[in-house]
Design a protein around this motif. Structure first.
Motif, PDB file in Angstrom:
ATOM      1  N   THR A 173       0.829  -1.199   0.000  1.00 15.19           N
ATOM      2  CA  THR A 173       0.000   0.000   0.000  1.00 15.19           C
ATOM      3  C   THR A 173       0.865   1.251   0.000  1.00 15.19           C
ATOM      4  OG1 THR A 173      -0.086  -0.109   2.408  1.00 15.19           O
ATOM      5  CG2 THR A 173      -1.941  -1.080   1.196  1.00 15.19           C
ATOM      6  N   SER A 174       0.248   2.364  -0.324  1.00 14.26           N
ATOM      7  CA  SER A 174       0.954   3.640  -0.262  1.00 14.26           C
ATOM      8  C   SER A 174      -0.033   4.727   0.119  1.00 14.26           C
ATOM      9  CB  SER A 174       1.621   3.957  -1.603  1.00 14.26           C
ATOM     10  OG  SER A 174       0.651   4.106  -2.622  1.00 14.26           O
ATOM     11  N   TYR A 175       0.477   5.750   0.819  1.00 11.68           N
ATOM     12  CA  TYR A 175      -0.383   6.820   1.321  1.00 11.68           C
ATOM     13  C   TYR A 175       0.297   8.170   1.175  1.00 11.68           C
ATOM     14  CZ  TYR A 175      -3.131   3.099   3.475  1.00 11.68           C
ATOM     15  OH  TYR A 175      -3.900   1.991   3.678  1.00 11.68           O
ATOM     16  N   ALA A 176      -0.483   9.212   1.412  1.00 10.43           N
ATOM     17  CA  ALA A 176       0.055  10.570   1.453  1.00 10.43           C
ATOM     18  C   ALA A 176       0.144  11.018   2.902  1.00 10.43           C
ATOM     19  CB  ALA A 176      -0.830  11.521   0.663  1.00 10.43           C
ATOM     20  N   TYR A 177       1.223  11.740   3.222  1.00  9.93           N
ATOM     21  CA  TYR A 177       1.408  12.317   4.550  1.00  9.93           C
ATOM     22  C   TYR A 177       1.227  13.823   4.446  1.00  9.93           C
ATOM     23  CZ  TYR A 177       3.559  13.940   8.851  1.00  9.93           C
ATOM     24  OH  TYR A 177       3.788  14.559  10.059  1.00  9.93           O
ATOM     25  N   PRO A 178       0.527  14.458   5.433  1.00  7.02           N
ATOM     26  CA  PRO A 178      -0.002  13.938   6.694  1.00  7.02           C
ATOM     27  C   PRO A 178      -1.212  13.022   6.489  1.00  7.02           C
ATOM     28  CG  PRO A 178       0.312  16.335   6.791  1.00  7.02           C
ATOM     29  CD  PRO A 178       0.424  15.941   5.369  1.00  7.02           C
ATOM     30  N   PHE A 179      -1.365  12.091   7.437  1.00  5.97           N
ATOM     31  CA  PHE A 179      -2.494  11.170   7.392  1.00  5.97           C
ATOM     32  C   PHE A 179      -3.774  11.869   7.876  1.00  5.97           C
ATOM     33  CE2 PHE A 179       0.968   7.884   8.414  1.00  5.97           C
ATOM     34  CZ  PHE A 179       1.218   7.658   7.078  1.00  5.97           C
ATOM     35  N   GLN A 180      -3.667  12.576   8.999  1.00 10.48           N
ATOM     36  CA  GLN A 180      -4.767  13.407   9.498  1.00 10.48           C
ATOM     37  C   GLN A 180      -4.334  14.859   9.291  1.00 10.48           C
ATOM     38  OE1 GLN A 180      -3.734  10.687  11.520  1.00 10.48           O
ATOM     39  NE2 GLN A 180      -5.417   9.546  10.614  1.00 10.48           N
ATOM     40  N   LEU A 181      -5.094  15.610   8.520  1.00  9.03           N
ATOM     41  CA  LEU A 181      -4.610  16.921   8.097  1.00  9.03           C
ATOM     42  C   LEU A 181      -5.732  17.922   7.953  1.00  9.03           C
ATOM     43  CD1 LEU A 181      -4.186  17.137   4.292  1.00  9.03           C
ATOM     44  CD2 LEU A 181      -4.900  14.985   5.334  1.00  9.03           C
ATOM     45  N   CYS A 182      -5.321  19.167   7.831  1.00  9.36           N
ATOM     46  CA  CYS A 182      -6.273  20.231   7.558  1.00  9.36           C
ATOM     47  C   CYS A 182      -5.584  21.293   6.706  1.00  9.36           C
ATOM     48  CB  CYS A 182      -6.774  20.850   8.863  1.00  9.36           C
ATOM     49  SG  CYS A 182      -8.157  21.995   8.615  1.00  9.36           S
ATOM     50  N   TYR A 183      -6.327  21.908   5.815  1.00 10.76           N
ATOM     51  CA  TYR A 183      -5.827  23.020   5.010  1.00 10.76           C
ATOM     52  C   TYR A 183      -7.027  23.856   4.594  1.00 10.76           C
ATOM     53  CZ  TYR A 183      -7.338  20.190   1.002  1.00 10.76           C
ATOM     54  OH  TYR A 183      -8.079  19.443   0.128  1.00 10.76           O
ATOM     55  N   GLY A 184      -6.762  24.987   3.979  1.00 11.53           N
ATOM     56  CA  GLY A 184      -7.864  25.809   3.519  1.00 11.53           C
ATOM     57  C   GLY A 184      -7.945  27.132   4.249  1.00 11.53           C
ATOM     58  N   GLU A 185      -9.119  27.746   4.190  1.00 11.37           N
ATOM     59  CA  GLU A 185      -9.305  29.114   4.667  1.00 11.37           C
ATOM     60  C   GLU A 185      -8.989  29.275   6.148  1.00 11.37           C
ATOM     61  OE1 GLU A 185     -12.780  32.595   4.670  1.00 11.37           O
ATOM     62  OE2 GLU A 185     -13.168  30.614   3.802  1.00 11.37           O
ATOM     63  N   ASN A 186      -9.450  28.345   7.001  1.00  7.92           N
ATOM     64  CA  ASN A 186      -9.206  28.471   8.443  1.00  7.92           C
ATOM     65  C   ASN A 186      -7.723  28.442   8.759  1.00  7.92           C
ATOM     66  OD1 ASN A 186     -11.931  28.616   8.921  1.00  7.92           O
ATOM     67  ND2 ASN A 186     -12.157  26.461   9.489  1.00  7.92           N
ATOM     68  N   VAL A 187      -6.995  27.530   8.106  1.00  8.86           N
ATOM     69  CA  VAL A 187      -5.551  27.417   8.341  1.00  8.86           C
ATOM     70  C   VAL A 187      -4.837  28.656   7.818  1.00  8.86           C
ATOM     71  CG1 VAL A 187      -3.471  26.124   7.735  1.00  8.86           C
ATOM     72  CG2 VAL A 187      -5.569  24.894   8.322  1.00  8.86           C
ATOM     73  N   GLU A 188      -5.218  29.110   6.642  1.00  7.52           N
ATOM     74  CA  GLU A 188      -4.565  30.284   6.051  1.00  7.52           C
ATOM     75  C   GLU A 188      -4.799  31.526   6.902  1.00  7.52           C
ATOM     76  OE1 GLU A 188      -4.112  32.510   1.702  1.00  7.52           O
ATOM     77  OE2 GLU A 188      -5.593  30.897   1.974  1.00  7.52           O
ATOM     78  N   ASN A 189      -6.014  31.673   7.431  1.00  9.48           N
ATOM     79  CA  ASN A 189      -6.313  32.828   8.290  1.00  9.48           C
ATOM     80  C   ASN A 189      -5.500  32.782   9.578  1.00  9.48           C
ATOM     81  OD1 ASN A 189      -8.131  33.859   6.443  1.00  9.48           O
ATOM     82  ND2 ASN A 189      -9.919  32.945   7.434  1.00  9.48           N
ATOM     83  N   ALA A 190      -5.324  31.591  10.131  1.00 10.21           N
ATOM     84  CA  ALA A 190      -4.608  31.449  11.405  1.00 10.21           C
ATOM     85  C   ALA A 190      -3.109  31.644  11.242  1.00 10.21           C
ATOM     86  CB  ALA A 190      -4.893  30.080  12.013  1.00 10.21           C
ATOM     87  N   LEU A 191      -2.543  31.132  10.135  1.00  3.23           N
ATOM     88  CA  LEU A 191      -1.090  31.122   9.966  1.00  3.23           C
ATOM     89  C   LEU A 191      -0.584  32.193   9.007  1.00  3.23           C
ATOM     90  CD1 LEU A 191      -0.555  27.249   9.677  1.00  3.23           C
ATOM     91  CD2 LEU A 191      -0.373  28.667  11.725  1.00  3.23           C
ATOM     92  N   GLY A 192      -1.492  32.754   8.221  1.00  6.87           N
ATOM     93  CA  GLY A 192      -1.074  33.757   7.254  1.00  6.87           C
ATOM     94  C   GLY A 192      -0.443  33.174   6.015  1.00  6.87           C
ATOM     95  N   VAL A 193      -0.562  31.869   5.808  1.00  7.60           N
ATOM     96  CA  VAL A 193       0.019  31.203   4.648  1.00  7.60           C
ATOM     97  C   VAL A 193      -0.842  29.985   4.314  1.00  7.60           C
ATOM     98  CG1 VAL A 193       1.580  29.825   6.092  1.00  7.60           C
ATOM     99  CG2 VAL A 193       2.143  30.209   3.684  1.00  7.60           C
ATOM    100  N   ASP A 194      -0.974  29.687   3.025  1.00 11.08           N
ATOM    101  CA  ASP A 194      -1.810  28.577   2.566  1.00 11.08           C
ATOM    102  C   ASP A 194      -0.992  27.292   2.579  1.00 11.08           C
ATOM    103  OD1 ASP A 194      -3.777  27.022   1.478  1.00 11.08           O
ATOM    104  OD2 ASP A 194      -3.580  27.799  -0.564  1.00 11.08           O
ATOM    105  N   VAL A 195      -1.109  26.518   3.649  1.00 12.56           N
ATOM    106  CA  VAL A 195      -0.312  25.307   3.826  1.00 12.56           C
ATOM    107  C   VAL A 195      -1.187  24.157   4.326  1.00 12.56           C
ATOM    108  CG1 VAL A 195       1.865  26.501   4.278  1.00 12.56           C
ATOM    109  CG2 VAL A 195       0.307  26.007   6.187  1.00 12.56           C
ATOM    110  N   VAL A 196      -0.583  22.976   4.360  1.00 11.80           N
ATOM    111  CA  VAL A 196      -1.217  21.778   4.933  1.00 11.80           C
ATOM    112  C   VAL A 196      -0.601  21.535   6.295  1.00 11.80           C
ATOM    113  CG1 VAL A 196      -1.490  19.277   4.697  1.00 11.80           C
ATOM    114  CG2 VAL A 196      -1.639  20.745   2.666  1.00 11.80           C
ATOM    115  N   ILE A 197      -1.439  21.330   7.314  1.00 11.39           N
ATOM    116  CA  ILE A 197      -0.903  21.057   8.649  1.00 11.39           C
ATOM    117  C   ILE A 197      -1.314  19.659   9.112  1.00 11.39           C
ATOM    118  CG2 ILE A 197      -0.783  23.467   9.367  1.00 11.39           C
ATOM    119  CD1 ILE A 197      -3.371  22.912  11.015  1.00 11.39           C
ATOM    120  N   PRO A 198      -0.427  18.948   9.816  1.00 14.16           N
ATOM    121  CA  PRO A 198      -0.797  17.669  10.418  1.00 14.16           C
ATOM    122  C   PRO A 198      -1.599  17.915  11.679  1.00 14.16           C
ATOM    123  CG  PRO A 198       1.473  18.219  10.972  1.00 14.16           C
ATOM    124  CD  PRO A 198       0.982  19.306  10.057  1.00 14.16           C
TER     125      PRO A 198
END
Length: 398
Positions: free
Chosen positions: A310-335
């Motif tokens: 099998t193969s997967y993408a990391y992070p396994f549990q993640l969040c991205y989008g408007e809420n993350v960008e507003n909080a961090l000031g950058v459009d990224v993926v967070i674990p």
């Protein structure tokens, strides 16, 4: 009657034995000559490879990982970083100037189970790059590490953020991957109508990088974008397909496409192992690695004989989008959270080893949770694409 008598004579039998022995000797010589020819061809091809002597003092490993004797004893599992850099032409050309590592795959070679598993690191994953600044925290997108300080920087990022102890990597550019696929005769990829449109757009750039004429897939604007069909594609179109970030799923889906292409390549190599010398001859000048010739050949043998798991993408549990960008000031993926993801990553790479994340990872995890607002209480409310989930995993088969 005399002829029959002669065939039964000692002299005839002796001569016949000599002919058989001579025939065997010729066959052995031909086989040896073939083996030596293939070896010489492979050896010559490997000389084209850009072998990099890494500065081990510049590769950071968390102190608790260094002291973890269990990992060092796990000789049955080997993890190598496979990197696809956004360098699109020959050295010195305008296309070759960008060196972001838009593809990072942890290739886990499990010698005990004779299985190869893969984990793609999503390019926009927020990781600490403090190694190259005076600040203790300097978080940025994962794909920027290679451009900051080459393979040592990229390996340090993976090691310190994921509690790994990587010291080996293989880097290829667009051209190397496309050329290898063409040697294999292309790939059959199931695509949606929308993916064909996006692949056509990407191929304007990829075909130029490979130095081949542009070609397009039969996209039909009159039919539904979700309509799927299997297309036989060239190397340039396969790489273009692997670069798609649009049409839903964002980078998680993009990493899935990359692993689909790699898995299909592995299937064709298993079916046509005689193509390996030609592939090496074609791509090695566009490959950079810390591995020796012998190590590359051993990994190649494992790829042919081992099962693709099998193969997967990391992070396994993640969040991205408007809420993350507003909080961090950058459009990224967070674990969510880093500590939780690192524990799950180690369970996947090293199934027989229970793991407790290091103090450094715990500290980074707390920092990400504090800045973003996504802590342990949010794990059940974010996207889950890890092992055991209804996720975008890819199984290549034997």
């Amino acid at each position: 009657m005399a002829k029959k008598k002669y065939k039964n004579s000692r002299r005839y039998k002796k001569m016949r034995r000599r002919k058989i022995i001579f025939g065997i000797e010729i066959a052995v010589l031909l086989i040896l000559s073939g083996v030596l020819f293939v070896y010489a061809w492979i050896n010559r091809s490997m000389d084209k490879m850009n072998q990099d002597t890494l500065d081990s003092d510049q590769i950071q490993i968390n102190s608790e990982v260094k002291a973890n004797t269990e990992l060092s004893k796990m000789t049955g599992t080997q993890v190598v970083a496979l990197v696809g850099v956004d360098a699109r032409g020959v050295k010195g050309s305008e296309l070759a100037e960008s060196m972001n590592s838009d593809t990072i795959i942890l290739c886990c070679i499990d010698h005990d189970k004779q299985e190869i598993r893969m984990v793609s690191i999503m390019r926009d994953t927020w990781m600490n790059m403090a190694k190259y600044t005076d600040e203790y925290y300097d978080f940025d997108k994962a794909n920027s590490a290679y451009n900051r300080g080459g393979p040592e920087s990229m390996l340090s990022m993976l090691n310190t953020n994921l509690d790994l102890a990587l010291t080996d990597y293989v880097t290829v550019n667009f051209k190397a991957l496309a050329d290898a696929i063409d040697v294999l005769g292309g790939l059959d990829i199931e695509m949606t109508n929308a993916e064909m449109c996006h692949a056509n757009n990407y191929n304007k750039e990829v075909s130029e990088a490979q130095g081949v004429p542009y070609e397009s897939l039969p996209y039909d604007p009159e039919i539904d974008d979700s309509y799927t069909s299997t297309q036989h594609v060239s190397g340039a179109l396969a790489v273009s397909y692997a670069r798609i970030r649009y049409g839903g799923g964002d980078d998680a889906k993009r990493t899935s496409r990359q692993r689909i292409v790699i898995n299909l390549m592995m299937q064709k190599i298993k079916q046509n192992p005689t193509k390996i010398p030609e592939i090496l001859d074609k791509v090695m000048e566009n490959v950079s690695t810390s591995l020796s010739k012998n190590e590359i050949l051993q990994i190649g043998m494992h790829a042919v004989t081992y099962t693709m798991g099998t193969s997967y993408a990391y992070p396994f549990q993640l969040c991205y989008g408007e809420n993350v960008e507003n909080a961090l000031g950058v459009d990224v993926v967070i674990p969510v959270t880093l500590e939780h993801n690192v524990r799950e990553l180690h369970e996947y790479l090293y199934p027989d080893l229970s793991y407790t994340p290091s103090a450094a990872v715990t500290e980074y995890s707390d920092y990400i949770a504090r800045k973003s607002g996504y802590d342990e209480d949010m794990i059940d409310y974010v996207l889950n694409q890890g092992p055991g989930a209804d996720a975008d995993s890819v199984i290549a088969g034997d």
